[in-house]
Design an enzyme around this catalytic site. Structure first.
Site, PDB file in Angstrom:
ATOM      1  N   LYS A  54       3.541   8.658   9.106  1.00  0.00           N
ATOM      2  CA  LYS A  54       3.325   8.029  10.420  1.00  0.00           C
ATOM      3  C   LYS A  54       4.295   8.546  11.492  1.00  0.00           C
ATOM      4  CE  LYS A  54       0.506   4.543   8.430  1.00  0.00           C
ATOM      5  NZ  LYS A  54       0.585   3.796   7.197  1.00  0.00           N
TER       6      LYS A  54
ATOM      7  N   TYR B 252       0.850  -1.188   0.000  1.00  0.00           N
ATOM      8  CA  TYR B 252       0.000   0.000   0.000  1.00  0.00           C
ATOM      9  C   TYR B 252       0.883   1.235   0.000  1.00  0.00           C
ATOM     10  CZ  TYR B 252      -3.570   3.369   1.485  1.00  0.00           C
ATOM     11  OH  TYR B 252      -4.431   4.449   1.560  1.00  0.00           O
TER      12      TYR B 252
ATOM     13  N   ASP C  62       9.168   2.783   0.158  1.00  0.00           N
ATOM     14  CA  ASP C  62       8.075   3.399   0.902  1.00  0.00           C
ATOM     15  C   ASP C  62       8.244   2.992   2.363  1.00  0.00           C
ATOM     16  OD1 ASP C  62       5.823   4.171   2.182  1.00  0.00           O
ATOM     17  OD2 ASP C  62       4.408   3.266   0.758  1.00  0.00           O
TER      18      ASP C  62
END
Ligand SMILES: *Cc1c(COP(=O)(O)O)cnc(C)c1O
Length: 428
Positions: free
Chosen positions: A267, A144, A239
């Site tokens: 995050k 993702y 990522d």
């Protein structure tokens, strides 16, 4: 435990918010029941609107690595807020967090801040396309990279949980530039590169996958991607929105010794405020506006509250050199405990773990890619999830998610969790 007020609040939310939530993974679609409404959180615990206390293994999907309402972050945000919440002009704080991030992460010279992991990945791909003057990208099924159009092709946890791995609304024109590969399968990547000679701008990968459960890379996988990229003039994008500042001070680049060309963050880097960032060596980053031709911008990018939170978080991680080891030890302890009780109760399972990321799969076979992640028994997962909820333990409401261990969790919390899993797994 009762979740009466949460149910009422959810019913009200459903009237004015699609599905009652502002991000689909928060809904309980895969497990049934209604989402829990949080009133506040501190350290390892969530306190909900019904007055229940829950041990939190999600931690806002990763950011709260030092626990909720971590004092230095809260203090930094409050102090900054008094001085104004947004200027749309440069502040010294932006340079401070940029310099610290660049010093912590190997192989990057410059970093640009955005407002989410989605924005970071989207911008990284645009930059890679502009820099290489090529259009196509390779992504891996089950990885993702946020919800921008190019990535919503077999996009991992959220999208799979809701049965829409390939979202309507993404044009065929966009989709044709995203080539799909199998995680941990180098031969598959090699074949795609051969078939699209001189057309691939970038390979984007979660260097430790965390959106189909936790799936570490097989030995040689990241090294192989690096070699293929170098040999074919392709940029390798790590990522690290989930893994950055979590698995090591310098993320998976440090852990694996493999250098990426562009790295994405989110995050943890925002300390719980909406922050993303992407970083690379100088010649690549200088390709961005205003120095270069690739455009990227944001009214609230580098927002002072967000930068203050992120800086306080990175400073805390930078100052505590034992933190990542300590988190890994807690996670290993939990792993061993869960393994013991599930075995004792004759449950079929596989546990994946690396650092402070762990996932429990209800299938015996190794979980190495999206297909094997999908073999878990979802009926068992539902019982597991709701059973733990009744015991006051919150894990993600989907079998495709990783659990995040925080420094605020004590060994008593972990023991309590293991005992609860023992109790719940007797009812499977
Ligand atoms: C969460 C996540 C994103 C998206 O970040 P948002 O802040 O939700 O937009 C991108 N990549 C990975 C690996 C993630 O885990």
């Amino acid at each position: 435990m009762l979740y009466k007020r949460s149910s009422q609040l959810f019913a009200e939310a459903e009237k004015v918010i699609p599905g009652g939530v502002n991000s689909p993974v928060r809904a309980f679609k895969a497990v049934g029941g209604t989402p829990i409404f949080v009133q506040r959180a501190k350290g390892a615990y969530l306190y909900d609107e019904d007055g229940n206390r829950l041990i939190d293994y999600i931690n806002s999907w990763g950011p709260m690595i030092l626990g909720h309402a971590f004092e230095p972050v809260v203090k930094a945000v409050i102090e900054k807020a008094k001085l104004g919440t947004s200027f749309g002009m440069p502040t010294e704080l932006e340079t401070q967090i940029a310099a610290l991030a660049v010093s912590m992460v190997p192989n990057i010279d410059k970093i640009r801040f955005v407002n989410s992991g989605t924005e970071a990945c989207m911008s990284a791909v645009r930059l890679a396309r502009g820099f290489t003057k090529k259009d196509k990208i390779i992504k891996f099924a089950g990885c993702y990279h946020g919800h921008s159009d190019s990535f919503l092709i077999q996009a991992g946890s959220g999208a799979i949980t809701f049965g829409s791995p390939n979202s309507p609304g993404v044009t065929a024109g966009t989709a044709k530039d995203t080539l799909l590969a199998t995680y941990n399968d180098l031969q598959n990547v090699r074949t795609l590169i051969e078939a699209n000679k001189n057309e691939i701008a970038a390979i984007i990968v979660e260097p430790v996958a965390g959106n189909m459960g936790c799936i570490p890379p097989n030995k040689g996988f990241l090294e192989g991607l690096r070699q293929l990229c170098t040999a074919n003039d392709i940029l390798l994008i790590f990522d690290e929105v989930m893994t950055g500042f979590r698995l090591a001070r310098g993320g998976v680049q440090e852990l694996s010794g493999v250098d990426a060309d562009i790295v994405c963050f989110g995050k943890v880097i925002g300390g719980g405020l909406p922050v993303g960032a992407f970083a690379a060596r100088e010649d690549i980053m200088n390709y961005l506006a205003p120095l270069g031709p690739v455009y990227q911008a944001g009214t609230l990018s580098g927002n002072p509250l967000a930068m203050a939170a992120g800086l306080a978080m990175l400073q805390a991680l930078d100052n505590d050199r034992a933190i990542f080891q300590r988190l890994a030890e807690k996670t290993a302890y939990l792993h061993e405990g869960i393994e013991k009780v599930l075995e004792a109760n004759n449950v079929v399972f596989t546990i994946n773990r690396i650092g402070s990321m762990i996932s429990v799969h209800f299938d015996a076979a190794p979980v190495v890619d999206l297909k094997s992640a999908g073999n878990g028994d979802n009926e068992t997962f539902k019982k597991f999830f709701h059973g733990l909820l009744q015991e006051g333990i919150y894990i993600a409401p989907s079998a495709y998610e990783t659990w995040f261990i925080t420094d605020a969790l004590t060994y008593e919390d972990l023991d309590f969790t293991i005992q609860a899993i023992d109790k719940v797994s007797k009812t499977f």
